[in-house]
Design a protein around this motif. Structure first.
Motif, mmCIF file in Angstrom:
data_model
loop_
_atom_site.group_PDB
_atom_site.id
_atom_site.type_symbol
_atom_site.label_atom_id
_atom_site.label_comp_id
_atom_site.label_asym_id
_atom_site.label_seq_id
_atom_site.Cartn_x
_atom_site.Cartn_y
_atom_site.Cartn_z
ATOM 1 N N GLY A 1 0.789 -1.219 0.000
ATOM 2 C CA GLY A 1 0.000 0.000 0.000
ATOM 3 C C GLY A 1 0.815 1.261 0.000
ATOM 4 N N LYS A 2 2.005 1.254 0.608
ATOM 5 C CA LYS A 2 2.761 2.470 0.704
ATOM 6 C C LYS A 2 3.190 2.966 -0.666
ATOM 7 N N GLY A 3 3.713 2.049 -1.490
ATOM 8 C CA GLY A 3 4.158 2.470 -2.804
ATOM 9 C C GLY A 3 3.020 2.641 -3.774
ATOM 10 N N ALA A 4 1.813 2.118 -3.454
ATOM 11 C CA ALA A 4 0.686 2.215 -4.366
ATOM 12 C C ALA A 4 -0.072 3.520 -4.211
ATOM 13 N N ILE A 5 0.211 4.286 -3.158
ATOM 14 C CA ILE A 5 -0.487 5.542 -2.949
ATOM 15 C C ILE A 5 0.076 6.579 -3.906
ATOM 16 N N PRO A 6 -0.731 7.136 -4.828
ATOM 17 C CA PRO A 6 -0.212 8.078 -5.807
ATOM 18 C C PRO A 6 0.106 9.417 -5.164
ATOM 19 N N ASP A 7 0.869 10.213 -5.913
ATOM 20 C CA ASP A 7 1.173 11.561 -5.452
ATOM 21 C C ASP A 7 -0.082 12.418 -5.522
ATOM 22 N N SER A 8 0.047 13.646 -5.019
ATOM 23 C CA SER A 8 -1.070 14.566 -5.044
ATOM 24 C C SER A 8 -1.516 14.821 -6.479
ATOM 25 N N VAL A 9 -2.824 14.759 -6.701
ATOM 26 C CA VAL A 9 -3.379 14.930 -8.044
ATOM 27 C C VAL A 9 -3.513 16.422 -8.341
ATOM 28 N N ARG A 10 -2.942 16.849 -9.446
ATOM 29 C CA ARG A 10 -3.054 18.249 -9.864
ATOM 30 C C ARG A 10 -4.344 18.412 -10.670
ATOM 31 N N VAL A 11 -5.283 19.122 -10.096
ATOM 32 C CA VAL A 11 -6.625 19.247 -10.670
ATOM 33 C C VAL A 11 -6.884 20.686 -11.078
ATOM 34 N N GLU B 1 -10.107 25.419 -23.045
ATOM 35 C CA GLU B 1 -8.910 25.315 -23.870
ATOM 36 C C GLU B 1 -7.645 25.388 -23.018
ATOM 37 N N GLU B 2 -7.659 26.276 -22.028
ATOM 38 C CA GLU B 2 -6.512 26.386 -21.133
ATOM 39 C C GLU B 2 -6.304 25.093 -20.348
ATOM 40 N N ALA B 3 -7.386 24.482 -19.892
ATOM 41 C CA ALA B 3 -7.285 23.229 -19.149
ATOM 42 C C ALA B 3 -6.731 22.111 -20.028
ATOM 43 N N VAL B 4 -7.216 22.030 -21.274
ATOM 44 C CA VAL B 4 -6.741 20.987 -22.196
ATOM 45 C C VAL B 4 -5.256 21.155 -22.492
ATOM 46 N N ASN B 5 -4.832 22.383 -22.733
ATOM 47 C CA ASN B 5 -3.408 22.632 -23.012
ATOM 48 C C ASN B 5 -2.543 22.281 -21.811
ATOM 49 N N ALA B 6 -3.041 22.605 -20.592
ATOM 50 C CA ALA B 6 -2.283 22.263 -19.381
ATOM 51 C C ALA B 6 -2.161 20.753 -19.214
ATOM 52 N N LEU B 7 -3.213 20.020 -19.566
ATOM 53 C CA LEU B 7 -3.162 18.562 -19.501
ATOM 54 C C LEU B 7 -2.165 18.005 -20.518
ATOM 55 N N ARG B 8 -2.138 18.575 -21.704
ATOM 56 C CA ARG B 8 -1.215 18.102 -22.740
ATOM 57 C C ARG B 8 0.238 18.377 -22.366
ATOM 58 N N ARG B 9 0.482 19.499 -21.716
ATOM 59 C CA ARG B 9 1.848 19.845 -21.316
ATOM 60 C C ARG B 9 2.281 19.096 -20.051
ATOM 61 N N GLU C 1 1.074 19.722 -17.043
ATOM 62 C CA GLU C 1 0.976 20.611 -15.894
ATOM 63 C C GLU C 1 -0.205 20.248 -15.000
ATOM 64 N N LEU C 2 -1.186 19.526 -15.558
ATOM 65 C CA LEU C 2 -2.346 19.051 -14.811
ATOM 66 C C LEU C 2 -2.486 17.554 -15.013
ATOM 67 N N ASP C 3 -3.090 16.900 -14.044
ATOM 68 C CA ASP C 3 -3.389 15.472 -14.149
ATOM 69 C C ASP C 3 -4.856 15.209 -14.452
ATOM 70 N N PHE C 4 -5.705 16.172 -14.155
ATOM 71 C CA PHE C 4 -7.145 15.951 -14.236
ATOM 72 C C PHE C 4 -7.817 17.323 -14.239
ATOM 73 N N ALA C 5 -8.914 17.453 -14.965
ATOM 74 C CA ALA C 5 -9.627 18.731 -15.019
ATOM 75 C C ALA C 5 -11.117 18.500 -14.821
ATOM 76 N N VAL C 6 -11.775 19.441 -14.129
ATOM 77 C CA VAL C 6 -13.196 19.362 -13.831
ATOM 78 C C VAL C 6 -13.879 20.624 -14.347
ATOM 79 N N ILE C 7 -14.978 20.432 -15.049
ATOM 80 C CA ILE C 7 -15.768 21.555 -15.555
ATOM 81 C C ILE C 7 -17.090 21.574 -14.805
ATOM 82 N N VAL C 8 -17.367 22.706 -14.163
ATOM 83 C CA VAL C 8 -18.611 22.875 -13.429
ATOM 84 C C VAL C 8 -19.608 23.585 -14.351
ATOM 85 N N PRO C 9 -20.718 22.941 -14.717
ATOM 86 C CA PRO C 9 -21.698 23.594 -15.604
ATOM 87 C C PRO C 9 -22.185 24.906 -15.008
#
Length: 394
Positions: A46-56, A94-102, A104-112
């Protein structure tokens, strides 16, 4: 007193044999070190399976300032979530998508933008997310935000049942208490983040296996008296066969218990093995393993005709029980797991591991009770065989 004298003599005799000291005291510590070091990466539970902080990255309409927006801010700011996520505000998709491609982000959330309006109409709450490159981090992000939407949907379902007035009350109440709402409860059995390491796993499995090997010293001792014809002298003394037999079993039992104490203390001091917070339960488990070891040695000694066949049979039994119980490596086959439940090693290992994980005492005691049942069966079998065969010179 006669039993005690035979017990002390037997213990002194065994401790003079260097090969016994090497096999029972030094070899287990070496194996625990080798296996714990070599398999530390594959046995990480479990120790090594815990991922790092998710950049959202969170994209939210600027005009959104209602109770849902405040609840979301409270959610990502709560200590439990803040330790797992690094949140950044996005101005556009568009900014979120570009950050994911570079990267810089691991995951993005869009609030309607109309999320609060949908809630007031009683519709299901849904967030839109954009997945990143790492599948594990995507799952973490989806799981965390799904917990947030589940809580909102629960409130919507309750308001739908109670009527339109409840919608307004829900909005007013949630807006008032948004700063205190986290929508997430984090719990963990035992100590937070605690999991057993490879060293702990193999310390438990090797302790059980080598304590069972103490039964082999019992078998060799019983056959040694016959082969050297010293049993005739003992039987000529004014003591019964039962006293001689009990004294030898007691001496070897003390040896097994000394072995257990040494392994537990040395693995704790040298390898940092955490054996849990219930030392008396460790003592109880070691007593039961010692009982199983002695009864196995007695059964094999009374059934086999010579020391060679007895040693081979006992060694085969111990290795087989250790293997199918996962003592060398965990086995995921259901059929093998079911068979392992009839072995001493399985319940001893489960008892130790549950203590290492600081499981509730009730769970630990359930494994100890099953170990007691297995020991009781072995004791009954040994008593029956001894009653028929006995320990005497033939």
């Amino acid at each position: 007193m006669k039993v005690w004298h035979i017990c002390i003599f037997e213990l002194r005799r065994i401790l003079k044999i260097r090969s016994v000291l090497l096999n029972l005291f030094i070899l287990p510590l070496l194996l625990i070190f080798i296996l714990g070091t070599a398999l530390s990466s594959t046995m990480d539970t479990g120790k090594g399976a815990i991922p790092d902080s998710v950049r959202v990255g969170i994209l939210q309409a600027e005009s959104s300032s209602g109770w849902v927006s405040k609840a979301l801010k409270s959610f990502v700011a709560s200590p439990a979530i803040a330790s797992m996520m690094n949140v950044q505000s996005m101005s556009s998709e568009e900014e979120a998508v570009n950050a994911l491609r570079r990267g810089e982000l691991d995951f993005a959330v869009i609030v309607p933008a109309d999320l609060e309006e949908q809630i007031m109409k009683g519709k299901e709450v849904k967030l839109h997310w954009i997945l990143g490159k790492d599948g594990t981090l995507n799952v973490v992000g989806q799981t965390l935000f799904a917990r947030f939407t589940d809580e909102l949907n629960r409130q919507v379902a309750g308001a739908r049942v109670l009527g339109p007035e409840a919608m307004a009350v829900m909005g007013m109440k949630s807006q008032t208490n948004a700063s205190n709402a986290s929508f997430v409860t984090v719990s963990s059995p035992g100590k937070a983040g605690n999991s057993y390491s490879a060293s702990q796993y193999y310390a438990a499995s090797m302790l059980a296996m080598f304590m069972l090997y103490s039964g082999m010293t019992t078998s060799n001792s019983l056959f040694g008296e016959r082969d050297k014809k010293t049993l005739m002298r003992l039987q000529a003394a004014p003591i019964g066969n039962g006293v001689i037999f009990a004294g030898k079993i007691a001496g070897n039992s003390l040896l097994a218990f000394m072995q257990a104490i040494l392994i537990v203390l040395m693995t704790h001091w040298l390898y940092g093995v955490n054996w849990g917070t219930h030392p008396w339960l460790i003592v109880l488990i070691c007593v039961l393993i010692t009982l199983a070891s002695m009864t196995l040695g007695v059964i094999v000694s009374l059934v086999c005709k010579n020391a060679t066949s007895a040693s081979a049979a006992l060694q085969g039994i111990i290795i087989a029980m250790t293997f199918i119980s996962g003592g060398f490596t965990p086995i995921a086959i259901d059929f093998v797991q079911r068979i392992s439940e009839f072995t001493v090693n399985h319940w001893a290992l489960q008892s130790f591991l549950r203590m290492m994980l600081n499981a509730p005492v009730s769970e630990i005691m359930s494994s100890i009770m099953m170990l007691s049942v297995v020991c009781a069966v072995l004791v009954a079998a040994a008593a029956l065989i001894y009653r028929k065969a006995g320990y005497r010179y033939e």
